[in-house]
Each structure stands twice: as C-alpha cells, then as structure tokens.
Scaffold this motif. Structure first.
Motif, PDB file in Angstrom:
ATOM      1  N   UNK B 237       0.861  -1.182   0.000  1.00 39.56           N
ATOM      2  CA  UNK B 237       0.000   0.000   0.000  1.00 39.56           C
ATOM      3  C   UNK B 237       0.896   1.229   0.000  1.00 39.56           C
ATOM      4  N   UNK B 238       0.506   2.242  -0.766  1.00 44.03           N
ATOM      5  CA  UNK B 238       1.196   3.528  -0.729  1.00 44.03           C
ATOM      6  C   UNK B 238       0.172   4.567  -0.297  1.00 44.03           C
ATOM      7  N   UNK B 239       0.528   5.335   0.741  1.00 49.10           N
ATOM      8  CA  UNK B 239      -0.365   6.409   1.168  1.00 49.10           C
ATOM      9  C   UNK B 239       0.388   7.712   0.944  1.00 49.10           C
ATOM     10  N   UNK B 240      -0.128   8.501   0.012  1.00 43.17           N
ATOM     11  CA  UNK B 240       0.615   9.672  -0.470  1.00 43.17           C
ATOM     12  C   UNK B 240       0.475  10.850   0.499  1.00 43.17           C
ATOM     13  N   UNK B 253      -2.544  -3.885  -1.965  1.00 46.62           N
ATOM     14  CA  UNK B 253      -2.349  -3.400  -3.341  1.00 46.62           C
ATOM     15  C   UNK B 253      -3.197  -2.172  -3.675  1.00 46.62           C
ATOM     16  N   UNK B 254      -3.113  -1.178  -2.830  1.00 45.91           N
ATOM     17  CA  UNK B 254      -3.895   0.034  -3.083  1.00 45.91           C
ATOM     18  C   UNK B 254      -2.988   1.249  -2.964  1.00 45.91           C
ATOM     19  N   UNK B 255      -3.204   2.211  -3.859  1.00 48.42           N
ATOM     20  CA  UNK B 255      -2.515   3.492  -3.770  1.00 48.42           C
ATOM     21  C   UNK B 255      -3.541   4.543  -3.386  1.00 48.42           C
ATOM     22  N   UNK B 256      -3.225   5.315  -2.366  1.00 50.79           N
ATOM     23  CA  UNK B 256      -4.125   6.388  -1.931  1.00 50.79           C
ATOM     24  C   UNK B 256      -3.465   7.705  -2.324  1.00 50.79           C
ATOM     25  N   UNK B 257      -4.110   8.465  -3.180  1.00 49.01           N
ATOM     26  CA  UNK B 257      -3.552   9.705  -3.720  1.00 49.01           C
ATOM     27  C   UNK B 257      -3.396  10.805  -2.683  1.00 49.01           C
ATOM     28  N   UNK B 258      -2.810  11.920  -3.111  1.00 47.88           N
ATOM     29  CA  UNK B 258      -2.461  12.994  -2.177  1.00 47.88           C
ATOM     30  C   UNK B 258      -3.684  13.647  -1.543  1.00 47.88           C
ATOM     31  N   UNK B 261      -8.925  12.237   2.449  1.00 43.65           N
ATOM     32  CA  UNK B 261      -9.364  11.971   3.808  1.00 43.65           C
ATOM     33  C   UNK B 261     -10.217  10.716   3.778  1.00 43.65           C
ATOM     34  N   UNK B 262      -9.752   9.694   4.435  1.00 44.27           N
ATOM     35  CA  UNK B 262     -10.498   8.442   4.431  1.00 44.27           C
ATOM     36  C   UNK B 262     -10.930   8.155   5.850  1.00 44.27           C
ATOM     37  N   UNK B 263     -12.216   8.287   6.076  1.00 46.51           N
ATOM     38  CA  UNK B 263     -12.735   8.086   7.418  1.00 46.51           C
ATOM     39  C   UNK B 263     -13.935   7.160   7.311  1.00 46.51           C
ATOM     40  N   UNK B 264     -13.930   6.073   8.075  1.00 50.30           N
ATOM     41  CA  UNK B 264     -15.030   5.099   8.054  1.00 50.30           C
ATOM     42  C   UNK B 264     -15.272   4.552   6.645  1.00 50.30           C
ATOM     43  N   UNK B 265     -14.215   4.115   6.002  1.00 51.07           N
ATOM     44  CA  UNK B 265     -14.338   3.604   4.648  1.00 51.07           C
ATOM     45  C   UNK B 265     -13.489   2.336   4.506  1.00 51.07           C
ATOM     46  N   UNK B 266     -13.773   1.601   3.440  1.00 54.04           N
ATOM     47  CA  UNK B 266     -12.877   0.519   3.045  1.00 54.04           C
ATOM     48  C   UNK B 266     -12.373   0.883   1.656  1.00 54.04           C
ATOM     49  N   UNK B 267     -11.068   0.939   1.475  1.00 56.52           N
ATOM     50  CA  UNK B 267     -10.511   1.221   0.152  1.00 56.52           C
ATOM     51  C   UNK B 267      -9.853  -0.047  -0.351  1.00 56.52           C
ATOM     52  N   UNK B 268     -10.221  -0.465  -1.553  1.00 52.75           N
ATOM     53  CA  UNK B 268      -9.651  -1.685  -2.134  1.00 52.75           C
ATOM     54  C   UNK B 268      -9.366  -1.401  -3.594  1.00 52.75           C
ATOM     55  N   UNK B 269      -8.094  -1.256  -3.963  1.00 54.52           N
ATOM     56  CA  UNK B 269      -7.782  -0.893  -5.342  1.00 54.52           C
ATOM     57  C   UNK B 269      -8.414   0.454  -5.644  1.00 54.52           C
ATOM     58  N   UNK B 270      -9.143   0.533  -6.758  1.00 60.07           N
ATOM     59  CA  UNK B 270      -9.756   1.824  -7.085  1.00 60.07           C
ATOM     60  C   UNK B 270     -11.195   1.915  -6.591  1.00 60.07           C
ATOM     61  N   UNK B 271     -11.546   1.076  -5.633  1.00 52.91           N
ATOM     62  CA  UNK B 271     -12.917   1.089  -5.122  1.00 52.91           C
ATOM     63  C   UNK B 271     -12.944   1.590  -3.684  1.00 52.91           C
ATOM     64  N   UNK B 290      -6.093   3.909  -6.710  1.00 49.81           N
ATOM     65  CA  UNK B 290      -5.822   3.017  -7.834  1.00 49.81           C
ATOM     66  C   UNK B 290      -5.246   1.712  -7.300  1.00 49.81           C
ATOM     67  N   UNK B 291      -5.573   0.641  -8.014  1.00 54.03           N
ATOM     68  CA  UNK B 291      -5.042  -0.655  -7.621  1.00 54.03           C
ATOM     69  C   UNK B 291      -3.587  -0.770  -8.064  1.00 54.03           C
ATOM     70  N   UNK B 292      -2.753  -1.388  -7.247  1.00 53.68           N
ATOM     71  CA  UNK B 292      -1.358  -1.597  -7.618  1.00 53.68           C
ATOM     72  C   UNK B 292      -1.249  -3.006  -8.180  1.00 53.68           C
TER      73      UNK B 292
END
Lengths: 114, 446, 121
Positions: B237-240, B253-258, B261-271, B290-292
């Motif tokens: 995972x990359x957290x920018x 395998x997820x990239x989080x862009x610059x 703010x992710x609060x109370x979420x599930x991030x999976x790839x580009x979803x 984006x998915x890595x």
C-alpha cells in the motif's frame, strides 16, 4: 492409460491408471461400464498421473450422458495433481468426490435405491 | 482430533462483489487472512490434521498456506459438492477422518476465541449437536470422543459470527484490531500493544501514527499523513502526502492519492466502500485511488509479443482473401462488425471458415488490447460469473481455447477449457492452440 | 444542464441541474456555462440529484466555479448529492468548502435567509 473394471454389488469401479489426454481419452468411452449409460460408476483416479483438458472433457461428457440416464458418476482418491486440474477449471462443482473408494460405492448404492 | 473446514461458495458471494481481486478465504482480517484464524482455532483445539473443503477454487489458498508445515500441522485440500450435508462431508473424507474424532467447521464465519485459553477439551465432549451455531454455519463434533477428559475446568468461551456482508466484515475487522493482539495470533512487529507493523514499511518522519493501527508489509507512508486511530493498512500500500486514514481499512495493493481523507471507509484498489451503507464507488482517476498491479509483467510482455507476432503472420496470410471477400460481403450487407459473424451464403461461409470474421480483431492483438487466444467474450458472458473469471486469468482474445478443442458442447464446457489453458498455457503452446482453432473452424465451417 | 432563476426575498438565485456524469471529457462545458450563469447572478445552487458520477476533474471544475463565485461575493451551494458523489466530496475534503443541502429548494432558501455569502467553516 489402463482401465481396470471391478464390480462391487450393482456398482462398477473403474480404476484409471496413467495419462488421460487427447490420445487416450477416447479409450475411456470404449470401456463397457462407461459406455453403458445406465450403469452407475465410481471412477478411481488414484493412479492417474496426468490429466489434460481432453481427459477432463471425457469425464465431463461421461457425467452428462449418465446423468441424463439417471445414473451416477462418482470420483474417488484424487491425487493432488489431478485435484488441481479439477480445481482450476471449476469442475469440482459437477462431481461428487470421495477420498475413499468404498465410501463412494456405498454412497452410489444408497442413492441408487433412493 | 482432526478438523474439516468446509466453506461453500454460496456463503461468500458478497466477497466476489465487494473485493473481486481477493480470494474470500484469504480476505485479510486485520492483516491476517481469514482462513488462518480458523486454522489457529483448529490447532488450539488440538488438531494436528486439518483439511480445507470448498466447492470453489482452492489453488490460491494452497499456494498461500502450503502443507501446513508453517504451523506444524498437516494441511490437505479437497472438494465438496454444493449440496453436501455433514454426513456426506464425513463420507467423502472417510480416509482422512479414519473413524476418529473430527471437528467440522461449516460456513464463512468468524470464530471469536482467545489464544491464551485451552480448547483441547473439545476432543472429549460427548455431544452430536453443534457446539456453536449461527445462521451461516456450525461447529460440530463427530466421531467417538477421545479419552482423557479433564473435567476440571469449564471449556473456554468461544462464539461464531457470520461474515455475510461488507458491514459485518468491517465490524469484525475493527473489533479484531482493538482487542486482537491479546486474543488472536497476529503477524507483524510491535513493541506496544495495538500497534503492529509489518516488514519493509517506510514511514515518513512527518507522518503521525495514532493507535490502534495495523500495517502490513511493503507499505509506504509519505510525509504529513495521519494514520489512525483505528486504521488497518494491508500489504503493498502507498499512502501519499497529506492523507488521513482513520476508522478505515485499506486492502492490499492500493494506492491512496495525495491529500485525501479516508474516514469510516474501506478502500480496495480503485474502489471505495462505505461500510455502513454498503455503497461502493469505483474511481476512474488514477490520482485518487488506484489498484497496484503485482503480477509478473515480464511474462505478460513476452506473451503479448509472441501473440502480436502470430497475429501479424495471420494478418499477412488473410490480407488477400480479406480484400477480395470483404467488399462482397459488405455489399450484400452480411458483414457485421460483431466479431462473431453469421455464416450466410457461400461467401459468408467461406469467410467464417478461414476466420476472416476475426480479421479486424487481429489488429487489436498487435496493439496489445487483445490476446490471440484466450477466453471468448461469449463464454464469459454465458457462464456464471464466478471468482476466477474476474481475475487476471481471464484474457479476452480473438480466438478462444474452446475453439481449439473438440469436446465443448456448451458455454460452461467452454469455460472449463478456457480456465484449464489459462493456467497451463505458454506463449508457444498458445500458437499451437491458435493453429488448432483455425483448423477446427475450417473443418467445421461447412 | 437545465438552468432557471428563482427570486426569493429579492435575491436572485440560479438553480442549475447537473446530470449524468461529470468527468474530464465534459467538465469544460460546465466551466463555460457556469461563467454565463454567474453573469446573471453570483448565487448559484447546483442540484446534483441526477448526477450519477463525478471524477476529480469534474470536482476541480465545481471548485473552480466556487472560487469565481466567492470572488464576486457570491456562493455555490450543492443539493441532493447521491451517496457515490458525496463520497468523492468527502474523500477529497471538498465537502468542507461547500454548504450541502438535501434538496435544491432548501439550498435556495438558505440564500434568502442569509443573503451575504456566509461560510460557516
């Protein structure tokens, strides 16, 4: 590939040995127990060391013909290599697979009566 | 005591929808795949032999868990039929069970237990009724109880909860993060409780980590980010820069862009999924989420090159017939841009027999958009959408492997052949299969 | 993109309906039309109840429109965001820049209640 047929009551056990591929798969259909669509069979795969998609096709074809005639095809004693072929192709859902041939025979016998 | 873990696909269809890239048994709960919690429980209950049963694919699980030597147990894999009941499971695994004490775990459930307690007494309880049950399955003990009952201490408490939705997955993950390190065996390093960090993790000096957090392997946390409280970060995972992640799960395998703010979420790839409402949003911008991709790229490049070469040769061979027949068919109105043209009339039949209908598609192979041989769009649409179809195994192509084989009679047969070859193919074999497909179409065309 | 003017308590509020997808390919259209609308009134409501999807350039365009509105002492209020669109606003922190209402009527009425652009956050 060699095919050995033995009978246990009303159920025929077909033990396959060797390679099942496009060159040997047609032999399977020549086996009397397989060709007779009314007869329920347990196919013992313990000594099968290689199975390709044509071999799989022969088994799926056998299953389809026997199911139409209300007979069963059960598989037993798959080794890990053969199991992998069934696993990746999603064919595990089509068959009843046992790790013990006698359990498969019992199952086939009870389900024939029922 | 031996343990059978039987998980039917019907219980985890929601995982395919929410996390298409993830095998349900390997779905991480707080950085540890789901299945490992069940294996741990089986070990705590004294099992030295464990067998996993599924009516779906286990290959990926097998690659992950291996023979069980990592846990000092024997782990084997087998299959069940979607209609099997418990007695049938015992019959089908008779050799494995050997008539002895067997614990059967069914369903896609999370078992809440405590690693500091002993569950060895499970082997000695004389009961045939399930010792735990929930709507999604049970824990049942079968076979003769083992002797040596130590009836001195009551059995340690445990319970099962169905993992039946994104909501329950999120809730159980968060509970595991908060109470997990004392109850469960969790991976990663951490000198303090509530904070576990995996291997090869780079955390910027200006990033803040707020407990409880769990971070997987190969993770980069860039400057000015705030991670936690209550953040589960998977592996790769990359957290920018400037992001904040709290009360959330970032799947592998997820990239989080610059500056997100992710609060109370599930991030999976580009979803991005809202675990309370279940709403999921698929991003189209690569600079948000984006998915890595992790699979072997050089192998893909090699395949693409060889496929493109083969397509070029085929294009050259088909060029003259194409410029002769195409205007004719176009005038007759029989040419359809649909890749699977109807064979009507002599010219149409001839065009199909020599596969001219695929001529326009061959150009896409050269640009790398399609493979020359792989799965056809037809069978993937016709077949039930099951897990492997959505993975990297399914490659859209000009010809399908099913066309190179003689036996498939319907869409699901074709899917079987395609999955077989998707795993076993090599670029050279693919060329052979393409030639077979061409010959098959030529001989069946009349 | 339907646009209408509404006069409440002597304030002219422009209500624009955004629909479908607001993405890189069509966001420049909004940028241009929005300047036209802002010629008419600095007080705008974007009714997003029929907006299905927004990407980051769509979002950038809306933020750009807001910036222009603020320069003219106006404002842009958003109404009726669906769950997916709202998630994008939350993710990118753009939610903090806008006053968001459940429907266009409420958003327009809020201009009437406090005519001078008042940002609470």
């Amino acid at each position: 590939m060699t095919i050995t047929e033995t009978s246990d009551g009303s159920i025929t056990i077909v033990a396959l040995c060797g390679t099942i591929d496009s060159s040997t798969a047609p032999e399977l259909h020549k086996s009397p127990a397989i060709a007779d669509t009314l007869r329920s069979v347990v196919i013992d795969l313990e000594k099968v060391d290689f199975l390709d998609s044509s071999g799989l096709g022969a088994l799926v074809g056998t299953l389809r013909l026997k199911q139409e005639a209300k007979a069963a095809v059960l598989l037993s004693c798959m080794n890990p290599r053969v199991r992998k072929v069934f696993d990746i192709t999603g064919t595990v859902k089509l068959f009843h697979i046992f790790d013990d041939t006698s359990a498969a025979v019992e199952y086939a016998a009870t389900h024939n009566e029922g | 005591m031996k343990t059978l873990i039987a998980i039917k696909e019907q219980y985890h269809t929601w995982v395919h929808e929410a996390f298409p890239a993830m095998h349900p048994l390997l779905l991480p709960l707080c950085n540890k795949p789901f299945i490992e919690y069940l294996i741990d429980f089986a070990i705590l209950a004294g099992s030295r032999e464990v067998r996993l049963l599924s009516d779906g694919q286990l290959t990926e699980v097998e690659e992950h868990c291996g023979t069980g030597s990592r846990w000092g147990i024997e782990l084997s894999y087998a299959n069940l039929h979607p209609a099997d009941d418990q007695q049938q499971l015992l019959d089908k695994n008779r050799k494995f069970c050997g008539g002895g004490r067997t614990m059967i775990l069914t369903g896609y459930n999370f078992i809440s237990y405590n690693k500091q307690k002993s569950y060895l007494d499970l082997a000695t309880i004389a009961t045939d009724t399930p010792i735990a049950s929930c709507p999604g399955g049970t824990i049942t003990l079968k076979g003769p109880p083992e002797s040596g009952a130590s009836e001195k201490s009551p059995l340690a408490p445990f319970s099962i909860t169905p993992l039946d939705s994104v909501q329950s997955y999120f809730r159980i993950s968060m509970e595991t993060l908060q109470t997990g390190s004392s109850r469960y065996v969790l991976p990663g390093y951490g000198s303090e409780p509530d904070c576990s960090i995996g291997k090869n993790v780079i955390i910027s000096k200006t990033a803040q980590i707020r407990k409880p957090v769990s971070i997987g392997d190969n993770v980069q946390i860039l400057p000015k980010t705030i991670i936690g409280p209550s953040a589960i970060i998977g592996s790769n995972v990359v957290i920018d820069n400037g992001c904040s992640v709290s009360g959330s799960i970032i799947i592998d395998n997820t990239y989080i862009g610059e500056n997100l703010e992710i609060d109370m979420r599930i991030a999976a790839g580009n979803t991005l999924i809202d675990p309370t409402s279940g709403v999921s949003l698929t991003m189209e911008d690569p600079h948000l989420l984006v998915g890595i991709k992790t699979w072997a790229t050089t192998a893909i490049l090699k395949r693409k090159t060889i496929h493109a070469l083969a397509a070029t040769i085929l294009l050259v061979l088909q060029f003259i017939p194409f410029i002769l027949l195409f205007p004719l068919l176009k005038l007759q109105g029989k040419w359809k841009d649909d890749p699977y043209m109807q064979e009507t009339g002599l010219a149409g039949a001839l065009a199909v027999a020599i596969s001219l209908d695929r001529f326009p598609l061959l150009l896409k192979v050269i640009t790398g958009k399609l493979d020359i041989i792989g799965s056809s769009s037809r069978s993937t649409c016709a077949g039930k959408h099951s897990y492997p179809d959505s993975g990297p195994l399914s490659r859209l192509a000009v010809f399908s492997y099913a066309e190179a084989e003689d036996w498939p009679v319907n869409g699901s047969d074709a899917a079987i052949v395609e999955r077989f070859h998707a795993v076993h193919s090599t670029p050279i074999k693919d060329i052979g299969m393409t030639i077979k497909a061409l010959i098959n179409r030529l001989t069946k065309g009349r | 993109m339907a646009f209408r003017l509404d006069t409440l308590n002597g304030i002219t509020v422009g209500i624009a309906e955004l629909n479908g997808r607001l993405v890189a390919e069509n966001s420049t259209i909004l940028q241009k039309t929005c300047s036209d609308w802002q010629q008419k009134t600095p007080f705008l409501v974007f009714d997003c109840s029929n907006l299905d999807f927004i990407d980051s350039s769509g979002l950038g365009t809306i933020v750009g429109c807001l910036r222009k509105a603020l320069e003219k002492n106006g404002d842009i209020k958003l109404a009726g965001l669906n769950a997916k669109v709202a998630m994008v606003f939350e993710l990118t922190k753009a939610k903090k820049l806008f006053s968001i209402f459940s429907n266009a009527g409420e958003a327009a009425a809020s201009f009437a209640a406090s005519p001078v652009s008042s940002k609470t956050q």
